[in-house]
Design an enzyme around this catalytic site. Structure first.
Site, mmCIF file in Angstrom:
data_model
loop_
_atom_site.group_PDB
_atom_site.id
_atom_site.type_symbol
_atom_site.label_atom_id
_atom_site.label_comp_id
_atom_site.label_asym_id
_atom_site.label_seq_id
_atom_site.Cartn_x
_atom_site.Cartn_y
_atom_site.Cartn_z
ATOM 1 N N TYR A 19 -2.079 -0.667 10.407
ATOM 2 C CA TYR A 19 -2.367 -1.010 9.040
ATOM 3 C C TYR A 19 -0.963 -0.495 8.199
ATOM 4 C CZ TYR A 19 -3.828 -0.749 3.886
ATOM 5 O OH TYR A 19 -4.089 -1.108 2.615
ATOM 6 N N SER A 26 0.717 -1.322 -0.172
ATOM 7 C CA SER A 26 0.048 0.060 -0.042
ATOM 8 C C SER A 26 1.051 1.257 0.046
ATOM 9 C CB SER A 26 -0.949 -0.069 1.289
ATOM 10 O OG SER A 26 -1.513 1.218 1.393
#
Length: 250
Positions: free
Chosen positions: A156, A142
């Site tokens: 995350y 990501s």
């Protein structure tokens, strides 16, 4: 470059994984699709075979946090298709809570799914590739991996940074072999995972975002920020801006 005909995608029942399956099916590839929600996998299989009757689509249930099952399912898919030419480590979670607010359970689940379960998937894939003498490992990280981020993104972002480092280490190990490794850094792409966060000015549709992902995968680039605009310059900025600025932007 030879065609990677048989492609395994984890987390294929929704979002980016589901759309990647559609993109690869349109290219005539045979697919091995796994996720927890088998009802959705079966509907996707029917859709893909109706649109592309010449391909093979094998589906199996898999919770990637069941590590023994990861190895069993990957080996079973290899038996189904005869080989695994590409594995896309896509399954993941986007939830999390600020550190120290009493939600260690949510952060632990994200860390386990996004890193430990990804490790199991990479182990299972590369085990198959080593035995075959070839293959292409794709790890979905990501843009959040570029820096440490605050609030609900802390765990995350850390898990996605960890999985990016894992993929790079595997690539370093396999540089002089026929096994290739690609790390993808998607920006804001509309999906079930991003839905609860609301849309942002930089978010693109699932279709547009996944087309960019698939182009990078097919090119077998070592790393790719996708879509390239605006995420290549954004990645450069995120690495260099003061942390306070990055925190306000996130």
């Amino acid at each position: 470059m030879s065609t990677r005909q048989n492609i395994l995608i984890t987390g294929a029942s929704a979002g980016l994984g589901e759309q990647m399956a559609r993109e690869f099916a349109a290219r005539g590839r045979d697919l091995a699709l796994c996720a927890r929600r088998t009802d959705r996998l079966e509907r996707l299989r029917e859709e893909l075979l109706a649109a592309h009757p010449g391909i093979t689509v094998s589906v199996r249930a898999l919770d990637v946090n069941d590590h023994d099952a990861v190895f069993e399912v990957f080996r079973a898919f290899r038996a189904d298709l005869g080989s695994l030419d590409r594995v896309v480590v896509n399954a993941g979670l986007g939830k999390g809570q600020p550190i120290g607010t009493g939600r260690f359970d949510a952060n632990l689940q994200t860390a386990r799914t996004n890193f430990t379960a990804a490790l199991a998937q990479c182990e299972a894939a590369v085990e198959v590739f080593r035995d075959q003498g070839a293959g292409h490992l794709v790890v979905v990280s990501s843009m959040s991996a570029m820096r440490g981020l605050p609030r609900n993104l802390t765990t995350y972002a850390a898990s996605k940074a960890g999985v990016a480092a894992l993929a790079e280490g595997i690539r370093a190990e396999l540089l002089r072999t026929p096994i290739k490794v690609t790390t993808l850094f998607p920006g804001y792409i509309a999906s079930e995972m991003s839905g609860s966060a609301g849309r942002t000015p930089l978010m693109v549709s699932t279709e547009k975002g996944v087309r960019a992902m698939v182009r990078a995968i097919e090119a077998e680039r070592a790393q790719a920020k996708v879509p390239a605009w605006p995420w290549v310059p954004m990645g450069f900025a995120m690495r260099r801006l003061p942390l306070g600025v990055v925190a306000r932007m996130s």
